[in-house]
Design a protein around this motif. Structure first.
Motif, PDB file in Angstrom:
ATOM      1  N   GLY A 247       0.800  -1.215   0.000  1.00 59.18           N
ATOM      2  CA  GLY A 247       0.000   0.000   0.000  1.00 59.18           C
ATOM      3  C   GLY A 247       0.834   1.267   0.000  1.00 59.18           C
ATOM      4  O   GLY A 247       0.283   2.371  -0.023  1.00 59.18           O
ATOM      5  N   GLY A 248       2.135   1.121   0.034  1.00 59.14           N
ATOM      6  CA  GLY A 248       3.012   2.292   0.046  1.00 59.14           C
ATOM      7  C   GLY A 248       4.165   2.126  -0.923  1.00 59.14           C
ATOM      8  O   GLY A 248       4.229   1.164  -1.700  1.00 59.14           O
ATOM      9  N   PHE A 249       5.079   3.073  -0.876  1.00 56.20           N
ATOM     10  CA  PHE A 249       6.266   3.048  -1.748  1.00 56.20           C
ATOM     11  C   PHE A 249       7.465   3.345  -0.861  1.00 56.20           C
ATOM     12  O   PHE A 249       7.589   4.448  -0.306  1.00 56.20           O
ATOM     13  N   ASP A 250       8.331   2.360  -0.696  1.00 54.92           N
ATOM     14  CA  ASP A 250       9.468   2.464   0.216  1.00 54.92           C
ATOM     15  C   ASP A 250      10.629   3.183  -0.476  1.00 54.92           C
ATOM     16  O   ASP A 250      11.214   2.651  -1.425  1.00 54.92           O
ATOM     17  N   PRO A 251      11.012   4.375  -0.024  1.00 56.46           N
ATOM     18  CA  PRO A 251      12.125   5.084  -0.663  1.00 56.46           C
ATOM     19  C   PRO A 251      13.452   4.354  -0.504  1.00 56.46           C
ATOM     20  O   PRO A 251      14.357   4.508  -1.326  1.00 56.46           O
ATOM     21  N   ASN A 252      13.580   3.545   0.562  1.00 59.38           N
ATOM     22  CA  ASN A 252      14.822   2.797   0.742  1.00 59.38           C
ATOM     23  C   ASN A 252      15.048   1.796  -0.389  1.00 59.38           C
ATOM     24  O   ASN A 252      16.185   1.532  -0.785  1.00 59.38           O
ATOM     25  N   LEU A 253      13.969   1.223  -0.893  1.00 64.33           N
ATOM     26  CA  LEU A 253      14.093   0.276  -1.993  1.00 64.33           C
ATOM     27  C   LEU A 253      14.618   0.976  -3.246  1.00 64.33           C
ATOM     28  O   LEU A 253      15.476   0.444  -3.955  1.00 64.33           O
ATOM     29  N   LEU A 254      14.126   2.174  -3.505  1.00 59.49           N
ATOM     30  CA  LEU A 254      14.583   2.921  -4.669  1.00 59.49           C
ATOM     31  C   LEU A 254      16.035   3.384  -4.508  1.00 59.49           C
ATOM     32  O   LEU A 254      16.830   3.315  -5.451  1.00 59.49           O
ATOM     33  N   VAL A 255      16.389   3.807  -3.305  1.00 58.77           N
ATOM     34  CA  VAL A 255      17.781   4.196  -3.050  1.00 58.77           C
ATOM     35  C   VAL A 255      18.714   3.000  -3.239  1.00 58.77           C
ATOM     36  O   VAL A 255      19.810   3.117  -3.806  1.00 58.77           O
ATOM     37  N   ALA A 256      18.278   1.830  -2.783  1.00 57.71           N
ATOM     38  CA  ALA A 256      19.091   0.623  -2.964  1.00 57.71           C
ATOM     39  C   ALA A 256      19.309   0.323  -4.441  1.00 57.71           C
ATOM     40  O   ALA A 256      20.406  -0.085  -4.852  1.00 57.71           O
TER      41      ALA A 256
END
Length: 553
Positions: A247-256
């Motif tokens: 239900g959300g978008f994890d910015p840590n995943l994109l940074v990784a």
């Protein structure tokens, strides 16, 4: 006519005297070391007779009190205004890596025996037993280099009749952090240029070098210098409870993902004059959560060391935006594929998630907010940055930059996940020496002939390369980039004008080709940092001596 001086013992003694002074960057030790250098110069008869040629300069716009030392010797052989600049930094990195030996970090006399007792490995034991190396924090990076230049200032101060021109030696602080030292020194160089009618023709740095691999026996002299940028990524997400992960978008995943496709990527190396930069490396990756919660992060950020030989800030920003788009696309695809598989496992109906790729440069994001809010935003964000720096002038430049972007994000109407790309560190300019100008030709020729002469006194080959491979204050001696291309740097630095400005005008007042004729040793920035004494205390000052004489004659 070439000279070879017996300077080993004198340079060794000066080096040891300087290393004994803890001058860790951002500590009072920088001032103490500068005072010692100034004291040594002050005792020379030349500077007693010409005190106006020796300056103890406090840095400007700095968060702590520290100083540079500038010493000028004016030749009497003729009336030439040609001037060679010598430069080296007096600050060092910290000593936490010494562990239980921390109290001995600045003691070259005691460290060899202490290291031998620890048995740190065959190579280090061999180097200790050889007696060819001096150990200690700052000995390689780069107090031995300053010592060699101090010897040359003393030599020429006693023999100004050998100089048809002038030499200036700068011992600057703060090279290991934000280069307040050399930036402040530029103003004195401009002042002296105007006061004495000086014509600057070259700069010689004495920063450290080391072998490229285990079997590399060469000693190195470097024309020009590598450039360095710090492309940074502010990533906003959409928070959610971990029990509703899709239900959300994890910015840590994109940074990784950004780190995965940027770090150590050979496609992002920069090649020029037959030499290639090290690929980018991650230096920071974090979110903004201050404590544990079961909510995903609201935002995260990362930044990457990016070396350049030929790329401008504009070209690097273009490449970083391409990587930002690629990473965003990859993560949206990955999340949707994962969600689809999860729905299949659970027997749920799959619907595509709503996320869209949004990547801005800071310039683009800033301009969008100006379009929406007009001058109200421009004034607010400028006042915010000025006040932030006034309130906490010691704040790290990278932290400062991200705080400005966080504040600007509050003004965004669309709060969907996005990337904002910006620069968040001082600009270390690349300098390319091609022989295109008369000054470059003279420097190339003078260095080559001086090395050829000194080679007979060295038991190892002395080799030239076209880019100094580490970040250094040489970057403030010239500008190889097109001035218009540097506008991208200004427009994409949230700290520009409030906390940092690259001194383009001041650099252009100097604008000389540079060469690094510096210390040689092993393990810079490590506990076992050590300098090869014969090459550094004898060969290096003699190469520099002959380069100076040839340039001025």
């Amino acid at each position: 006519m070439y000279l070879y001086l017996n300077c080993f013992n004198e340079v060794k003694n000066i080096t040891k005297e300087l290393v004994n002074i803890p001058s860790i960057v951002k500590t009072s030790g920088e001032m103490v070391c500068a005072k010692k250098i100034h004291e040594i110069y002050s005792n020379l008869p030349y500077f007693k007779e010409n005190p106006e040629h020796l300056l103890f300069q406090q840095t400007e716009n700095d968060e702590i009190e520290r100083y540079n030392v500038l010493a000028m010797v004016r030749g009497t052989k003729g009336n030439s205004k040609k001037t060679v600049i010598l430069m080296g930094h007096l600050d060092t990195v910290g000593v936490d890596d010494f562990g239980i030996l921390k109290e001995f970090a600045f003691d070259p006399d005691k460290l060899p025996a202490l290291f031998r007792e620890l048995n740190l490995g065959e190579e280090i034991n061999i180097d200790i037993d050889s007696g060819e190396y001096m150990f200690g924090r700052g000995v390689l990076d780069m107090k031995a280099g300053i010592a060699g230049q101090m010897y040359l200032i003393k030599y020429f101060s006693e023999r100004p009749e050998e100089l048809d021109g002038n030499i200036i030696a700068i011992a600057e602080c703060d090279e290991e952090d934000n280069s307040h030292g050399i930036i402040s020194a530029l103003k004195i160089l401009k002042q002296w240029k105007e006061e004495y009618g000086l014509e600057y023709i070259a700069a010689i740095n004495a920063d450290y070098s080391t072998a490229y691999h285990a079997k590399d026996e060469n000693r190195y002299v470097f024309f020009g210098t590598i450039g360095k940028l710090l492309p940074s990524f502010y990533v906003t997400g959409k928070e959610t409870h971990v029990g509703q992960a899709f239900g959300g978008f994890d910015p840590n995943l994109l940074v990784a993902e950004l780190t995965r496709i940027i770090e150590l990527n050979p496609d992002l190396c920069d090649k020029a004059l037959g030499e290639v930069t090290i690929p980018p490396v991650s230096l920071k990756q974090a979110d903004f959560k201050e404590s544990y919660t079961v909510q995903t992060a609201l935002a995260a950020y990362s930044y990457y060391n990016f070396f350049t030989h030929s790329m401008s800030p504009k070209e690097v920003m273009i490449k970083m935006k391409e990587k930002g788009i690629e990473a965003f696309d990859n993560i949206i695809k990955y999340i949707n594929e994962s969600y689809k598989r999860f729905c299949e496992l659970c027997g749920h109906t799959y619907t595509e998630l709503p996320w869209q790729t949004r990547v801005y440069t800071w310039e683009e994001f800033y301009n969008e907010l100006v379009e929406i809010h007009g001058d109200n935003f421009k004034k607010y964000i400028n006042d915010y940055a000025v006040e932030l720096n006034k309130r906490d002038p010691a704040m790290d430049l990278r932290e400062f930059s991200v705080k400005v972007i966080e504040e600007a994000w509050k003004w965004a109407k669309d709060k969907d996940p996005a990337i904002i790309i910006y620069y968040s560190s001082i600009f270390s300019a690349r300098i390319e020496i091609t022989g295109a100008t008369e000054k470059e030709k003279q420097l190339l020729d003078s260095v080559k002939k001086s090395i050829d002469f000194v080679q007979q006194y060295s038991d190892k080959p002395i080799v030239t390369k076209m880019f100094y491979p580490y970040i250094s204050d040489s970057s403030f001696m010239a500008i190889s980039d097109d001035i218009k291309a540097l506008k991208t740097l200004e427009n994409n630095m949230p700290a520009w004008g409030s906390k940092y400005v690259h001194p383009i005008k001041e650099i252009l007042e100097i604008n000389v080709p540079v060469v690094n004729i510096g210390t040689f040793g092993k393990d810079g920035h490590k506990m076992t940092e050590r300098v090869h004494m014969k090459y550094t205390f004898e060969n290096v000052p003699n190469i520099t001596l002959n380069v100076i004489k040839k340039l001025l004659d």
